[in-house]
Design an enzyme around this catalytic site. Structure first.
Site, mmCIF file in Angstrom:
data_model
loop_
_atom_site.group_PDB
_atom_site.id
_atom_site.type_symbol
_atom_site.label_atom_id
_atom_site.label_comp_id
_atom_site.label_asym_id
_atom_site.label_seq_id
_atom_site.Cartn_x
_atom_site.Cartn_y
_atom_site.Cartn_z
ATOM 1 N N PHE A 24 1.088 -1.162 -0.019
ATOM 2 C CA PHE A 24 -0.100 -0.113 -0.045
ATOM 3 C C PHE A 24 1.263 1.258 0.127
ATOM 4 O O PHE A 24 1.833 1.418 0.199
ATOM 5 C CB PHE A 24 -1.149 -0.164 1.072
ATOM 6 C CG PHE A 24 -2.332 0.917 0.569
ATOM 7 C CD1 PHE A 24 -2.877 0.746 0.293
ATOM 8 C CD2 PHE A 24 -1.948 2.129 1.972
ATOM 9 C CE1 PHE A 24 -3.726 1.587 0.430
ATOM 10 C CE2 PHE A 24 -2.988 3.327 1.678
ATOM 11 C CZ PHE A 24 -3.841 2.752 1.044
ATOM 12 N N ASP B 15 1.940 -5.186 8.391
ATOM 13 C CA ASP B 15 0.654 -4.219 8.574
ATOM 14 C C ASP B 15 -0.346 -4.893 8.245
ATOM 15 O O ASP B 15 -0.838 -5.523 7.434
ATOM 16 C CB ASP B 15 0.956 -3.502 7.320
ATOM 17 C CG ASP B 15 -0.817 -2.657 7.071
ATOM 18 O OD1 ASP B 15 -1.309 -2.711 7.743
ATOM 19 O OD2 ASP B 15 -0.473 -1.326 5.663
ATOM 20 N N TYR C 139 -11.384 1.147 10.230
ATOM 21 C CA TYR C 139 -12.562 1.014 9.605
ATOM 22 C C TYR C 139 -12.944 0.240 8.485
ATOM 23 O O TYR C 139 -14.194 0.788 8.013
ATOM 24 C CB TYR C 139 -12.008 2.927 9.357
ATOM 25 C CG TYR C 139 -10.740 2.825 8.406
ATOM 26 C CD1 TYR C 139 -10.588 2.222 7.587
ATOM 27 C CD2 TYR C 139 -9.694 3.673 9.149
ATOM 28 C CE1 TYR C 139 -9.246 2.523 6.531
ATOM 29 C CE2 TYR C 139 -8.604 3.457 8.658
ATOM 30 C CZ TYR C 139 -7.987 2.803 7.598
ATOM 31 O OH TYR C 139 -6.832 3.126 6.851
ATOM 32 N N LYS C 140 -11.793 -1.155 8.427
ATOM 33 C CA LYS C 140 -12.225 -1.539 7.506
ATOM 34 C C LYS C 140 -13.091 -2.526 7.670
ATOM 35 O O LYS C 140 -14.284 -2.999 8.606
ATOM 36 C CB LYS C 140 -10.931 -2.549 6.865
ATOM 37 C CG LYS C 140 -10.353 -1.217 5.711
ATOM 38 C CD LYS C 140 -9.104 -1.983 5.673
ATOM 39 C CE LYS C 140 -8.257 -1.303 5.121
ATOM 40 N NZ LYS C 140 -8.640 -0.165 4.158
ATOM 41 N N ARG D 242 -12.336 -5.207 -7.233
ATOM 42 C CA ARG D 242 -12.366 -5.602 -6.167
ATOM 43 C C ARG D 242 -13.841 -5.924 -5.120
ATOM 44 O O ARG D 242 -14.762 -4.901 -4.481
ATOM 45 C CB ARG D 242 -11.498 -4.650 -4.289
ATOM 46 C CG ARG D 242 -10.291 -4.610 -4.630
ATOM 47 C CD ARG D 242 -9.805 -3.856 -3.594
ATOM 48 N NE ARG D 242 -9.798 -2.846 -3.350
ATOM 49 C CZ ARG D 242 -9.433 -2.128 -1.602
ATOM 50 N NH1 ARG D 242 -8.572 -2.933 -1.411
ATOM 51 N NH2 ARG D 242 -10.275 -1.334 -1.336
HETATM 52 C C1 LIG Z 1 -2.204 -1.966 3.573
HETATM 53 C C2 LIG Z 1 -3.208 -0.578 3.653
HETATM 54 N N1 LIG Z 1 -1.910 0.328 4.795
HETATM 55 C C3 LIG Z 1 -1.746 1.628 5.410
HETATM 56 C C4 LIG Z 1 -3.246 1.684 5.230
HETATM 57 C C5 LIG Z 1 -3.365 3.464 5.656
HETATM 58 O O1 LIG Z 1 -3.985 3.580 6.760
HETATM 59 P P1 LIG Z 1 -4.786 4.943 7.447
HETATM 60 O O2 LIG Z 1 -5.183 5.540 5.702
HETATM 61 O O3 LIG Z 1 -4.971 4.302 8.336
HETATM 62 O O4 LIG Z 1 -2.734 5.780 7.619
HETATM 63 C C6 LIG Z 1 -4.300 1.708 4.102
HETATM 64 C C7 LIG Z 1 -5.454 2.443 4.068
HETATM 65 O O5 LIG Z 1 -6.404 1.887 3.165
HETATM 66 C C8 LIG Z 1 -3.794 0.451 3.839
HETATM 67 O O6 LIG Z 1 -4.925 -0.086 2.668
#
Ligand SMILES: Cc1ncc(COP(=O)(O)O)c(C=O)c1O
Length: 410
Positions: free
Chosen positions: A125, A196, A221-222, A369
């Site tokens: 990500f 992560d 939040y997911k 997705r």
């Molecule tokens: C795999 C992954 N890492 C990091 C993040 C970033 O998260 P945040 O916006 O809470 O910092 C996301 C956001 O969707 C994500 O899917």
């Protein structure tokens, strides 16, 4: 091919079916985007209302103590711990995910002072990639980020690697990595492992303790359903609790915040990772979400998640042969709780699908997705979603002119 009647029967036999009643969902909508933002639960709604009207509205500043606001990061951390296979005192809830990754990267680099490389996945990500670069830049010694192909991880586990940071379930493809196997290989190379858990928490059973994970962070939040911008969480293994140093220290990570000392003296353990005041209203929403999760067995979630994703793949391939490429692994051991379909016209496909009441999302360059959150997605939803997808394609709706320009959020 599985029929709609068979899907109904699966729903009737489903032990998780009653949990759908916990959520506020429009029955005409098929919501397959809980991998991006989970729905509102009745318990989150009432927890937030109570925090607003009673704790803040009436209690005012007194609620920092009387409503337990100060203890929220640890109290809720202990409840999130159950979802990731951690113990009490090993998780705090704070900030959002990217900030926590920064803190964990910072402390990991300090714990390996003779090494100078952060290894991560080139398809990670983007926030993870950006924050790794940022932390390398901020380091007092030269640190380099190597964004590699994770399938060849072993080739990159050289003696200069301080830390490896990977996402357990790939945000695009839904591929799940081998938590304990990779952690072991990274340890054998003398490096620290940061996971992560954004797409794993509440999606798949996790065993941070059994897999010997050093550090992990995730969002709520997911699949956890704590609401938009909901707080993040960080896990620190017991063996590191007295070793870590928060590189972004703040008053609430101090051992005695109200002593207002000039020098930072860290609170014991993971609590020192808390930097600033808890976001009380967001944490109230998380508390409500956890009221649901406290009643859930993750093994039931996994069983149903695999059945839902299997069913979706089966129906798409039966009804739309050759139309999509499957980006998600077929092997159960390598699958999270989403299915990713590749299609050159994927963006228009997901927009057109939303117009017929099926919500998923699109990720560049060609990924459609679909998230399958077992607490509220039914087998019959999977069946109906595929039928609506067939309808969109038969009518050519995904090719509509209005989908040629992309929205800011895809
Ligand atoms: C795999 C992954 N890492 C990091 C993040 C970033 O998260 P945040 O916006 O809470 O910092 C996301 C956001 O969707 C994500 O899917």
């Amino acid at each position: 091919m599985t029929t709609r009647e068979e899907c109904r029967a699966l729903d009737e036999a489903d032990v998780l079916a009653p949990f759908r009643e916990d959520f506020i969902l429009d029955d005409s909508l098929i919501y397959l985007d809980g991998n991006s933002l989970g729905p509102l639960s009745h318990s989150s709604q009432s927890r937030v209302r109570h925090a607003l009207d009673v704790q803040w509205g009436e209690g005012l500043v007194r609620s920092w103590g009387s409503a337990g606001w100060m203890d929220q990061p640890q109290r809720l951390g202990d409840r999130v711990a159950r979802l990731i296979g951690a113990g009490p005192g090993e998780v705090v809830v704070a900030d959002t995910l990217t900030f926590l990754l920064a803190k964990l990267l910072g402390t990991a680099l300090e714990l390996r002072p003779d090494r100078s490389v952060i290894v991560t996945d080139h398809v990670n990500f983007h926030s993870d990639l950006y924050i790794a670069e940022g932390m390398a830049r901020l380091s007092p010694r030269p640190v380099q980020v190597r964004a590699i192909d994770r399938d060849h991880l072993d080739d990159f586990l050289t003696e200069d690697v301080a830390v490896v940071m990977l996402t357990h379930v790939d945000f695009r493809t839904g591929e799940m990595l081998d938590l304990s196997g990779i952690t072991r290989r990274v340890h054998n190379a003398g490096a620290i492992m940061i996971w992560d858990f954004a797409h794993s928490t509440g999606a798949v059973p996790l065993d941070a303790t059994g897999a010997d994970v050093d550090f992990a962070a995730g969002c709520t939040y997911k699949y956890v359903n704590a609401g938009p911008g909901g707080p993040g969480f960080a896990y620190v293994a017991p063996r590191w609790q007295s070793e870590i140093r928060n590189v972004l220290p703040g008053w609430l990570g101090h051992v005695a915040p109200f002593d207002f000392e000039d020098t930072f003296r860290p609170a014991p353990g993971v609590r020192q990772l808390v930097t600033s005041s808890p976001s009380v209203l967001a944490l109230a929403a998380l508390e409500g979400a956890l009221d649901v999760w406290d009643r859930v067995d993750m093994n039931d979630v996994r069983r149903k998640s695999l059945a839902l994703t299997d069913l979706f793949i089966e129906l798409v391939e039966a009804r739309l042969p050759g139309e999509f490429g499957l980006a998600t692994p077929r092997e159960h051991s390598r699958r999270g709780s989403q299915v990713a379909l590749r299609h050159a016209e994927g963006y228009g496909m997901m927009q057109a699908l939303a117009e017929v009441g099926v919500i998923g999302d699109f990720r560049d360059p060609d990924i459609c997705r679909f998230g399958f959150a077992p607490l509220y997605v039914r087998f019959v939803d999977v069946f109906d979603a595929v039928e609506r997808l067939v309808g969109v394609i038969e009518r050519g709706e995904h090719r509509a002119e209005r989908f040629r320009v992309r929205n800011a959020v895809t």
